[in-house]
Write an enzyme that holds these catalytic residues in place. Sequence first.
Site, PDB file in Angstrom:
ATOM      1  N   GLU A   1      -0.338   5.033   0.944  1.00 32.37           N
ATOM      2  CA  GLU A   1      -0.613   6.001   2.008  1.00 32.37           C
ATOM      3  C   GLU A   1      -0.703   5.307   3.364  1.00 32.37           C
ATOM      4  O   GLU A   1      -1.361   4.286   3.524  1.00 32.37           O
ATOM      5  CB  GLU A   1      -1.914   6.740   1.710  1.00 32.37           C
TER       6      GLU A   1
ATOM      7  N   ASP B   1       0.858  -1.180   0.000  1.00 37.10           N
ATOM      8  CA  ASP B   1       0.000   0.000   0.000  1.00 37.10           C
ATOM      9  C   ASP B   1       0.897   1.234   0.000  1.00 37.10           C
ATOM     10  O   ASP B   1       2.089   1.158   0.331  1.00 37.10           O
ATOM     11  CB  ASP B   1      -0.889  -0.049   1.246  1.00 37.10           C
TER      12      ASP B   1
END
Length: 202
Positions: A9, A7
């Site tokens: 953020e 991922d």
Amino acid sequence: MIITCLDLEGVLVPEIWIAFSEATGIPELRRTTRDEPDYDKLMKYRIGILKEHGLGLKEIQDTIKKIDPLPGAKEFLDSLRRKCQTIILSDTFEQFAAPLMEKLGMPVIFCNTLEVAPDGEITGYKMRCEKSKLTTVKALQSIGFETIASGDSFNDLGMIQASKAGFLFRSTEQIIKDYPQYPAFTEYSELLDAIEKVINNS
């Protein structure tokens, strides 16, 4: 061959919408995928708030220019990319991610696209594919790759569950509590060690 899917953020860079919330003083924009599992509902909510306040892509990009990767993130990513192929899978948008990728050494990222009017108003968004992170992991597996996945939010759980190994990184207490089967780390060194062990045992 193993590919690690990360991922963006909350894992490698700060949450863009939280940074924009702080820059604009609009607390409603602090809501992220950690709080709202339904991404379509979340984005419609965000677009509505932007319209209400007369804010568009330029204002968000001005904030993004000031965002740096989380401390240690680039070094972690550099080390990981020397050990295995790595792809960032994010529900963010090309128009947001570009300057951040430069600061991270131009890793591969698969993300989505904003629909923007000529005056800069964000009118909608286009997902690369449905359930993009899970779909991408399954597609990689279908062409002979094994995947390792790590993220912090609800929208990362699909790719984590579908992978050979999955790890939570700087996740919420609730997600960690609800998914105790996945090791949860807060330091890049811990995550790198865990990924390396999977690679070495493959």
